[in-house]
Design a protein around this motif. Structure first.
Motif, PDB file in Angstrom:
ATOM      1  N   VAL A   1       0.854  -1.192   0.000  1.00  0.00           N
ATOM      2  CA  VAL A   1       0.000   0.000   0.000  1.00  0.00           C
ATOM      3  C   VAL A   1       0.883   1.233   0.000  1.00  0.00           C
ATOM      4  O   VAL A   1       1.783   1.362   0.843  1.00  0.00           O
ATOM      5  CB  VAL A   1      -0.926   0.017   1.241  1.00  0.00           C
ATOM      6  CG1 VAL A   1      -1.784   1.258   1.249  1.00  0.00           C
ATOM      7  CG2 VAL A   1      -1.778  -1.248   1.291  1.00  0.00           C
ATOM      8  N   GLN A   2       0.640   2.127  -0.957  1.00  0.00           N
ATOM      9  CA  GLN A   2       1.329   3.417  -1.040  1.00  0.00           C
ATOM     10  C   GLN A   2       0.317   4.475  -0.626  1.00  0.00           C
ATOM     11  O   GLN A   2      -0.709   4.642  -1.295  1.00  0.00           O
ATOM     12  CB  GLN A   2       1.778   3.697  -2.472  1.00  0.00           C
ATOM     13  CG  GLN A   2       2.702   2.660  -3.058  1.00  0.00           C
ATOM     14  CD  GLN A   2       4.114   2.790  -2.539  1.00  0.00           C
ATOM     15  OE1 GLN A   2       4.558   3.861  -2.151  1.00  0.00           O
ATOM     16  NE2 GLN A   2       4.823   1.689  -2.523  1.00  0.00           N
ATOM     17  N   ALA A   3       0.561   5.131   0.486  1.00  0.00           N
ATOM     18  CA  ALA A   3      -0.371   6.148   0.956  1.00  0.00           C
ATOM     19  C   ALA A   3       0.379   7.233   1.721  1.00  0.00           C
ATOM     20  O   ALA A   3       1.223   6.930   2.566  1.00  0.00           O
ATOM     21  CB  ALA A   3      -1.444   5.528   1.856  1.00  0.00           C
ATOM     22  N   GLN A   4       0.077   8.451   1.420  1.00  0.00           N
ATOM     23  CA  GLN A   4       0.628   9.612   2.117  1.00  0.00           C
ATOM     24  C   GLN A   4       2.150   9.545   2.222  1.00  0.00           C
ATOM     25  O   GLN A   4       2.736   9.810   3.270  1.00  0.00           O
ATOM     26  CB  GLN A   4      -0.017   9.746   3.498  1.00  0.00           C
ATOM     27  CG  GLN A   4      -1.517   9.911   3.409  1.00  0.00           C
ATOM     28  CD  GLN A   4      -2.195   9.896   4.755  1.00  0.00           C
ATOM     29  OE1 GLN A   4      -1.570   9.617   5.771  1.00  0.00           O
ATOM     30  NE2 GLN A   4      -3.476  10.186   4.760  1.00  0.00           N
ATOM     31  N   GLY A   5       2.791   9.153   1.117  1.00  0.00           N
ATOM     32  CA  GLY A   5       4.244   9.126   1.077  1.00  0.00           C
ATOM     33  C   GLY A   5       4.879   7.959   1.802  1.00  0.00           C
ATOM     34  O   GLY A   5       6.095   7.918   1.944  1.00  0.00           O
ATOM     35  N   MET A   6       4.093   7.015   2.285  1.00  0.00           N
ATOM     36  CA  MET A   6       4.633   5.862   3.002  1.00  0.00           C
ATOM     37  C   MET A   6       4.245   4.583   2.277  1.00  0.00           C
ATOM     38  O   MET A   6       3.273   4.538   1.533  1.00  0.00           O
ATOM     39  CB  MET A   6       4.096   5.823   4.432  1.00  0.00           C
ATOM     40  CG  MET A   6       4.493   7.024   5.265  1.00  0.00           C
ATOM     41  SD  MET A   6       4.022   6.954   7.015  1.00  0.00           S
ATOM     42  CE  MET A   6       2.548   6.042   7.066  1.00  0.00           C
ATOM     43  N   THR A   7       5.015   3.527   2.524  1.00  0.00           N
ATOM     44  CA  THR A   7       4.725   2.210   1.971  1.00  0.00           C
ATOM     45  C   THR A   7       4.496   1.235   3.112  1.00  0.00           C
ATOM     46  O   THR A   7       5.293   1.177   4.047  1.00  0.00           O
ATOM     47  CB  THR A   7       5.899   1.701   1.106  1.00  0.00           C
ATOM     48  OG1 THR A   7       6.103   2.621   0.038  1.00  0.00           O
ATOM     49  CG2 THR A   7       5.612   0.318   0.553  1.00  0.00           C
ATOM     50  N   MET A   8       3.402   0.496   3.024  1.00  0.00           N
ATOM     51  CA  MET A   8       3.110  -0.537   4.011  1.00  0.00           C
ATOM     52  C   MET A   8       2.975  -1.857   3.259  1.00  0.00           C
ATOM     53  O   MET A   8       2.322  -1.919   2.220  1.00  0.00           O
ATOM     54  CB  MET A   8       1.812  -0.243   4.759  1.00  0.00           C
ATOM     55  CG  MET A   8       1.458  -1.323   5.762  1.00  0.00           C
ATOM     56  SD  MET A   8      -0.049  -0.994   6.708  1.00  0.00           S
ATOM     57  CE  MET A   8      -1.286  -1.113   5.438  1.00  0.00           C
ATOM     58  N   GLU A   9       3.604  -2.889   3.791  1.00  0.00           N
ATOM     59  CA  GLU A   9       3.506  -4.211   3.194  1.00  0.00           C
ATOM     60  C   GLU A   9       2.715  -5.114   4.124  1.00  0.00           C
ATOM     61  O   GLU A   9       2.876  -5.058   5.344  1.00  0.00           O
ATOM     62  CB  GLU A   9       4.889  -4.791   2.945  1.00  0.00           C
ATOM     63  CG  GLU A   9       5.667  -4.005   1.910  1.00  0.00           C
ATOM     64  CD  GLU A   9       7.069  -4.541   1.684  1.00  0.00           C
ATOM     65  OE1 GLU A   9       7.510  -5.443   2.437  1.00  0.00           O
ATOM     66  OE2 GLU A   9       7.722  -4.058   0.752  1.00  0.00           O
ATOM     67  N   MET A  10       1.834  -5.935   3.532  1.00  0.00           N
ATOM     68  CA  MET A  10       1.034  -6.873   4.297  1.00  0.00           C
ATOM     69  C   MET A  10       1.025  -8.216   3.579  1.00  0.00           C
ATOM     70  O   MET A  10       1.098  -8.270   2.356  1.00  0.00           O
ATOM     71  CB  MET A  10      -0.410  -6.385   4.425  1.00  0.00           C
ATOM     72  CG  MET A  10      -0.560  -5.096   5.208  1.00  0.00           C
ATOM     73  SD  MET A  10      -2.285  -4.576   5.315  1.00  0.00           S
ATOM     74  CE  MET A  10      -2.605  -4.111   3.625  1.00  0.00           C
TER      75      MET A  10
END
Length: 142
Positions: free
Chosen positions: A119-128
Motif C-alpha cells: 500500500v502506497q499512501a501519504q508518502g509511506m509504503t506498508m507491506e502486508m
C-alpha cells in the motif's frame, strides 16, 4: 481495505468452483495477517456458508470492488486450473494505491492462499501478507 479482504475470502473459497471441483457447504476459513507496521492483527477464523451461487460468480468481478467505500480495484491478471490459482490486482483506495498478488491451491473441499499487498499512501509504503486457508466442515443449515 476490510471489504477487499472480505471479497478475497469469497474468491478464495469460490475460485475452485469455476473449475467444477469444490463442494458447496459450510467452510471454516482462517485468516492471518502480517504487516510491516508494528500493529498486531489477531488471526481470525470464521465459518461461512458458500452456496452454488457464491461459487458460480466470476472471481474477477467479486474483487473488482466499486462499492462506494472509496475502493476501486482492477484485476490485472488472473489464472486458474489444475488446482492452482494466481491473481494480480491494483486498487485505488481512499488512502492511496494498493497492489496485490495472490497465489494458492485448491481441491474438492479446501483451499490455501497467500496474498501479498503493498500500500502506497501519504508518502509511506506498508507491506502486508494475508495467509488464508479454508476447509469444508459440513453442509449449510437451512
Amino acid at each position: 481495505m476490510r471489504q477487499i479482504i472480505g471479497a478475497l475470502l469469497i474468491v478464495c473459497a469460490g475460485v475452485a468452483r469455476a473449475a467444477d471441483t469444490p463442494t458447496p457447504g459450510l467452510y471454516s476459513v482462517y485468516l492471518e495477517m502480517e504487516s510491516s507496521l508494528p500493529i498486531p492483527v489477531a488471526p481470525q477464523t470464521v465459518t461461512q456458508c458458500y452456496t452454488e451461487e457464491h461459487f458460480d460468480q466470476d472471481p474477477t468481478k467479486i474483487v473488482a470492488l466499486q462499492d462506494g467505500s472509496g475502493d476501486d480495484c482492477e484485476v490485472i491478471s488472473y489464472s486458474m486450473g489444475d488446482g492452482v490459482m494466481a491473481m494480480q490486482m491494483l486498487c485505488q483506495t481512499g488512502a492511496g494505491e494498493m497492489a496485490m498478488v495472490t497465489e494458492g491451491t485448491y481441491d474438492d473441499d479446501s483451499f490455501a492462499f497467500v496474498s501479498r499487498m503493498e500500500v502506497q499512501a501519504q508518502g509511506m509504503t506498508m507491506e502486508m501478507t494475508a495467509n488464508n486457508r479454508g476447509t469444508r466442515v459440513g453442509d449449510c443449515e437451512g
